[in-house]
Design a protein around this motif. Structure first.
Motif, PDB file in Angstrom:
ATOM      1  N   SER A 250       4.988  11.294  -0.838  1.00  0.00           N
ATOM      2  CA  SER A 250       5.335  12.506  -0.104  1.00  0.00           C
ATOM      3  C   SER A 250       4.702  13.707  -0.800  1.00  0.00           C
ATOM      4  CB  SER A 250       6.855  12.684  -0.050  1.00  0.00           C
ATOM      5  OG  SER A 250       7.366  12.968  -1.349  1.00  0.00           O
ATOM      6  N   TYR A 251       4.638  14.833  -0.107  1.00  0.00           N
ATOM      7  CA  TYR A 251       4.047  16.027  -0.710  1.00  0.00           C
ATOM      8  C   TYR A 251       4.871  16.512  -1.898  1.00  0.00           C
ATOM      9  CZ  TYR A 251       0.454  16.348   2.831  1.00  0.00           C
ATOM     10  OH  TYR A 251      -0.637  16.078   3.611  1.00  0.00           O
ATOM     11  N   GLU A 252       6.163  16.264  -1.860  1.00  0.00           N
ATOM     12  CA  GLU A 252       7.011  16.639  -2.999  1.00  0.00           C
ATOM     13  C   GLU A 252       6.622  15.841  -4.239  1.00  0.00           C
ATOM     14  OE1 GLU A 252       9.316  17.322   0.802  1.00  0.00           O
ATOM     15  OE2 GLU A 252       8.117  15.689  -0.031  1.00  0.00           O
ATOM     16  N   ALA A 253       6.227  14.572  -4.032  1.00  0.00           N
ATOM     17  CA  ALA A 253       5.810  13.722  -5.156  1.00  0.00           C
ATOM     18  C   ALA A 253       4.401  14.070  -5.621  1.00  0.00           C
ATOM     19  CB  ALA A 253       5.885  12.255  -4.746  1.00  0.00           C
ATOM     20  N   ARG A 254       3.549  14.468  -4.676  1.00  0.00           N
ATOM     21  CA  ARG A 254       2.157  14.787  -5.022  1.00  0.00           C
ATOM     22  C   ARG A 254       2.065  15.986  -5.959  1.00  0.00           C
ATOM     23  NH1 ARG A 254      -1.239  13.856   0.652  1.00  0.00           N
ATOM     24  NH2 ARG A 254      -0.265  11.857   1.180  1.00  0.00           N
ATOM     25  N   LYS A 255       3.072  16.860  -5.908  1.00  0.00           N
ATOM     26  CA  LYS A 255       3.080  18.019  -6.806  1.00  0.00           C
ATOM     27  C   LYS A 255       3.138  17.593  -8.274  1.00  0.00           C
ATOM     28  CE  LYS A 255       5.397  21.089  -3.499  1.00  0.00           C
ATOM     29  NZ  LYS A 255       6.657  21.822  -3.185  1.00  0.00           N
ATOM     30  N   PHE A 256       3.611  16.366  -8.499  1.00  0.00           N
ATOM     31  CA  PHE A 256       3.712  15.833  -9.861  1.00  0.00           C
ATOM     32  C   PHE A 256       2.531  14.916 -10.196  1.00  0.00           C
ATOM     33  CE2 PHE A 256       8.003  16.955  -8.642  1.00  0.00           C
ATOM     34  CZ  PHE A 256       8.540  17.507  -9.787  1.00  0.00           C
ATOM     35  N   GLY A 257       1.540  14.893  -9.307  1.00  0.00           N
ATOM     36  CA  GLY A 257       0.360  14.065  -9.562  1.00  0.00           C
ATOM     37  C   GLY A 257       0.493  12.633  -9.110  1.00  0.00           C
ATOM     38  N   VAL A 258       1.521  12.336  -8.321  1.00  0.00           N
ATOM     39  CA  VAL A 258       1.691  10.973  -7.799  1.00  0.00           C
ATOM     40  C   VAL A 258       0.730  10.774  -6.633  1.00  0.00           C
ATOM     41  CG1 VAL A 258       3.303   9.322  -6.780  1.00  0.00           C
ATOM     42  CG2 VAL A 258       4.103  10.959  -8.509  1.00  0.00           C
ATOM     43  N   ARG A 259      -0.045   9.711  -6.689  1.00  0.00           N
ATOM     44  CA  ARG A 259      -1.059   9.438  -5.672  1.00  0.00           C
ATOM     45  C   ARG A 259      -1.033   7.977  -5.254  1.00  0.00           C
ATOM     46  NH1 ARG A 259      -0.955  14.102  -5.715  1.00  0.00           N
ATOM     47  NH2 ARG A 259      -2.604  15.668  -5.989  1.00  0.00           N
ATOM     48  N   SER A 260      -1.578   7.690  -4.088  1.00  0.00           N
ATOM     49  CA  SER A 260      -1.685   6.305  -3.642  1.00  0.00           C
ATOM     50  C   SER A 260      -2.596   5.534  -4.587  1.00  0.00           C
ATOM     51  CB  SER A 260      -2.227   6.238  -2.217  1.00  0.00           C
ATOM     52  OG  SER A 260      -3.508   6.814  -2.141  1.00  0.00           O
ATOM     53  N   ALA A 261      -2.326   4.242  -4.750  1.00  0.00           N
ATOM     54  CA  ALA A 261      -3.065   3.326  -5.629  1.00  0.00           C
ATOM     55  C   ALA A 261      -2.707   3.520  -7.108  1.00  0.00           C
ATOM     56  CB  ALA A 261      -4.573   3.445  -5.437  1.00  0.00           C
TER      57      ALA A 261
ATOM     58  N   SER B 160      -0.258   3.157 -10.357  1.00  0.00           N
ATOM     59  CA  SER B 160       0.755   2.184 -10.750  1.00  0.00           C
ATOM     60  C   SER B 160       2.142   2.812 -10.660  1.00  0.00           C
ATOM     61  CB  SER B 160       0.503   1.691 -12.178  1.00  0.00           C
ATOM     62  OG  SER B 160       0.803   2.704 -13.119  1.00  0.00           O
ATOM     63  N   GLY B 161       3.115   1.994 -10.308  1.00  0.00           N
ATOM     64  CA  GLY B 161       4.482   2.485 -10.206  1.00  0.00           C
ATOM     65  C   GLY B 161       4.988   3.037 -11.526  1.00  0.00           C
ATOM     66  N   TYR B 162       4.556   2.418 -12.609  1.00  0.00           N
ATOM     67  CA  TYR B 162       4.978   2.865 -13.950  1.00  0.00           C
ATOM     68  C   TYR B 162       4.492   4.276 -14.229  1.00  0.00           C
ATOM     69  CZ  TYR B 162       4.992   3.270 -19.038  1.00  0.00           C
ATOM     70  OH  TYR B 162       5.173   3.720 -20.315  1.00  0.00           O
ATOM     71  N   LEU B 163       3.203   4.521 -13.962  1.00  0.00           N
ATOM     72  CA  LEU B 163       2.631   5.848 -14.216  1.00  0.00           C
ATOM     73  C   LEU B 163       3.240   6.894 -13.288  1.00  0.00           C
ATOM     74  CD1 LEU B 163       0.598   7.573 -15.737  1.00  0.00           C
ATOM     75  CD2 LEU B 163      -1.156   6.895 -14.085  1.00  0.00           C
ATOM     76  N   ALA B 164       3.465   6.509 -12.019  1.00  0.00           N
ATOM     77  CA  ALA B 164       4.061   7.436 -11.053  1.00  0.00           C
ATOM     78  C   ALA B 164       5.456   7.866 -11.515  1.00  0.00           C
ATOM     79  CB  ALA B 164       4.143   6.778  -9.680  1.00  0.00           C
ATOM     80  N   GLN B 165       6.237   6.904 -11.990  1.00  0.00           N
ATOM     81  CA  GLN B 165       7.589   7.212 -12.458  1.00  0.00           C
ATOM     82  C   GLN B 165       7.553   8.084 -13.712  1.00  0.00           C
ATOM     83  OE1 GLN B 165      10.652   5.157 -10.905  1.00  0.00           O
ATOM     84  NE2 GLN B 165      11.143   7.303 -11.300  1.00  0.00           N
TER      85      GLN B 165
ATOM     86  N   PRO C  20       9.902  11.671 -13.035  1.00  0.00           N
ATOM     87  CA  PRO C  20      11.103  10.889 -13.357  1.00  0.00           C
ATOM     88  C   PRO C  20      12.095  10.772 -12.192  1.00  0.00           C
ATOM     89  CG  PRO C  20      10.564  12.380 -15.153  1.00  0.00           C
ATOM     90  CD  PRO C  20       9.675  12.764 -13.998  1.00  0.00           C
ATOM     91  N   ASP C  21      12.119  11.762 -11.294  1.00  0.00           N
ATOM     92  CA  ASP C  21      13.067  11.731 -10.175  1.00  0.00           C
ATOM     93  C   ASP C  21      12.492  11.049  -8.931  1.00  0.00           C
ATOM     94  OD1 ASP C  21      14.992  13.141 -11.645  1.00  0.00           O
ATOM     95  OD2 ASP C  21      14.108  15.071 -11.083  1.00  0.00           O
ATOM     96  N   LEU C  22      11.336  10.409  -9.089  1.00  0.00           N
ATOM     97  CA  LEU C  22      10.679   9.772  -7.957  1.00  0.00           C
ATOM     98  C   LEU C  22      11.541   8.668  -7.353  1.00  0.00           C
ATOM     99  CD1 LEU C  22       7.961   9.765  -6.407  1.00  0.00           C
ATOM    100  CD2 LEU C  22       7.180   7.995  -7.995  1.00  0.00           C
ATOM    101  N   ILE C  23      11.630   8.680  -6.020  1.00  0.00           N
ATOM    102  CA  ILE C  23      12.412   7.663  -5.298  1.00  0.00           C
ATOM    103  C   ILE C  23      11.434   6.676  -4.653  1.00  0.00           C
ATOM    104  CG2 ILE C  23      14.056   7.234  -3.449  1.00  0.00           C
ATOM    105  CD1 ILE C  23      14.959  10.197  -3.815  1.00  0.00           C
ATOM    106  N   PHE C  24      11.546   5.396  -5.009  1.00  0.00           N
ATOM    107  CA  PHE C  24      10.690   4.370  -4.427  1.00  0.00           C
ATOM    108  C   PHE C  24      11.374   3.716  -3.234  1.00  0.00           C
ATOM    109  CE2 PHE C  24       8.662   4.658  -8.560  1.00  0.00           C
ATOM    110  CZ  PHE C  24       7.313   4.455  -8.247  1.00  0.00           C
ATOM    111  N   VAL C  25      10.632   3.520  -2.161  1.00  0.00           N
ATOM    112  CA  VAL C  25      11.138   2.782  -1.002  1.00  0.00           C
ATOM    113  C   VAL C  25      10.128   1.699  -0.634  1.00  0.00           C
ATOM    114  CG1 VAL C  25      12.476   4.696  -0.069  1.00  0.00           C
ATOM    115  CG2 VAL C  25      10.104   4.449   0.610  1.00  0.00           C
ATOM    116  N   LYS C  26      10.633   0.602  -0.164  1.00  0.00           N
ATOM    117  CA  LYS C  26       9.752  -0.505   0.214  1.00  0.00           C
ATOM    118  C   LYS C  26       9.027  -0.175   1.526  1.00  0.00           C
ATOM    119  CE  LYS C  26      12.442  -4.192  -1.984  1.00  0.00           C
ATOM    120  NZ  LYS C  26      13.187  -5.460  -1.766  1.00  0.00           N
TER     121      LYS C  26
END
Length: 367
Positions: free
Chosen positions: A50-61, A63-68, A72-78
């Protein structure tokens, strides 16, 4: 500005953070929060953010570990691909209200040729605005759009006013727009190519335009002519409602890394079986088999072999994939394997369709 080549009225529609936005739509508790579609485990991968997550540098592709770690408040959904396909079909129906010339690139983006359209509106800009409003009214999701004289410029433009915006590059604005464009914004120029261009003193479209065709061919091979043309506003690719695939593939990510070729043979058997199923469904065969290997450190390697005949059966594909696997030693433990088939028997059909394409008439456009 007058061009010595024909152009069309092309819209590129790109949904905003599509998978994540669908999840936020279906679960109001997720609205306004950083959301990642994918796996949050150490072996998980982000499919969309989401755009809220992208503000923290979270991007597609990523790793879940790096994204978290980044958020830290990132919510993962299947991921729920059946739901995404359902919404995508709703959006596609809106496109078809305006034109039958719709070329989907994926579930969340498509090209539309509205040079002639079903609503008789001469303005591609207004059509794009109407389409985005209808998407919002019927799905509750936002979309961005780019509008211009060809597919290349429309796609670049759609990224300008994201999210929930649009940009029109009028015919008389095309050359200046391309000259001022950062080379990283050119569709088709990836990170590696951009770095290479920087070393050659190419930072903007203007820098690229100053290079001769011979120079670009010498440094970028077949892509040289593409870069030479697009920076001059030349891109003749038409909107094709039925896109002919260039390759067909299947891949699998493993729960635990594989450290030996012996453990990979059974996995390749399953992948080859899935690839055979997809080929049979599409009635396609190909000559070039490519083995994709992603290592535990996320580095990617491909190995290919072109056969003298078309193949579509699991046994022949698997035989070639095994040969490629043992071609050279593995560089690390493996987290993903994939097999794809290219040089398809659809290439002849694609060539015939290209030859049939008629040259469009130069028009005075109201964009």
């Amino acid at each position: 500005m007058d061009f010595d080549f024909p152009f069309r009225k092309i819209i590129h529609v790109d949904m905003d953070a599509f998978y994540a936005s669908v999840e936020q739509l279906d679960n109001p508790e997720l609205k306004g929060k950083p959301v990642a579609v994918g796996g949050g485990s150490p072996r998980g991968v982000v499919s969309a953010a989401s755009y809220e997550a992208r503000k923290f540098g979270v991007r597609s592709a990523m790793s879940g570990y790096l994204a978290q770690r980044n958020c830290p408040d990132l919510i993962f959904v299947k991921p729920r691909f059946d739901r995404y396909k359902e919404v995508s079909k709703q959006i596609r129906r809106i496109f078809l209200e305006y034109t039958d010339l719709v070329e989907p690139l994926s579930l969340d983006e498509a090209y539309l040729d509205v040079t002639e359209n079903k609503v008789g509106n001469p303005s591609a800009t207004l059509i794009a605005k109407e389409i985005r409003q209808k998407i919002w009214d019927r799905t509750g999701l936002t979309a961005s759009a780019g509008i211009s004289i060809n597919k290349f410029i429309a796609k670049v433009a759609s990224d300008y006013n994201k999210p929930n915006g649009q940009k029109t590059v009028n015919p008389e604005e095309v050359i200046q727009f391309l000259e001022e464009l950062d080379i990283r914004k050119f569709y088709g120029v990836g990170k590696v190519t951009a770095e290479k261009m920087y070393k050659l003193g190419i930072f903007t479209g203007k820098d690229l335009k100053e290079k001769s065709l011979e120079f670009l061919d010498g440094h970028f091979g077949k892509s040289g002519k593409f870069y030479y043309n697009v920076v001059r506003g030349i891109h003749h690719s038409t909107v094709k409602p039925h896109r002919i695939p260039k390759s067909v593939g299947a891949e699998r990510t493993f729960f635990e890394n594989l450290s030996s070729e012996v453990f990979m043979l059974e996995k390749l058997d399953h992948i080859a079986q899935e690839l055979e199923r997809r080929l049979q469904k599409s009635k396609i065969a190909g000559k070039t088999v490519t083995l994709k290997i992603k290592y535990s450190d996320f580095t990617l390697q491909t190995r290919s072999k072109t056969l003298p005949y078309y193949v579509a059966s699991k046994d022949l594909i698997l035989e070639t994939a095994k040969e490629l696997l043992y071609q050279s030693a593995l560089e690390n433990s493996v987290r993903l394997l994939g097999i794809s088939l290219a040089n398809l028997n659809t290439e002849k059909k694609k060539k015939e369709e290209t030859q049939k394409e008629t040259v469009s008439v130069q028009l005075k456009f109201d964009f």
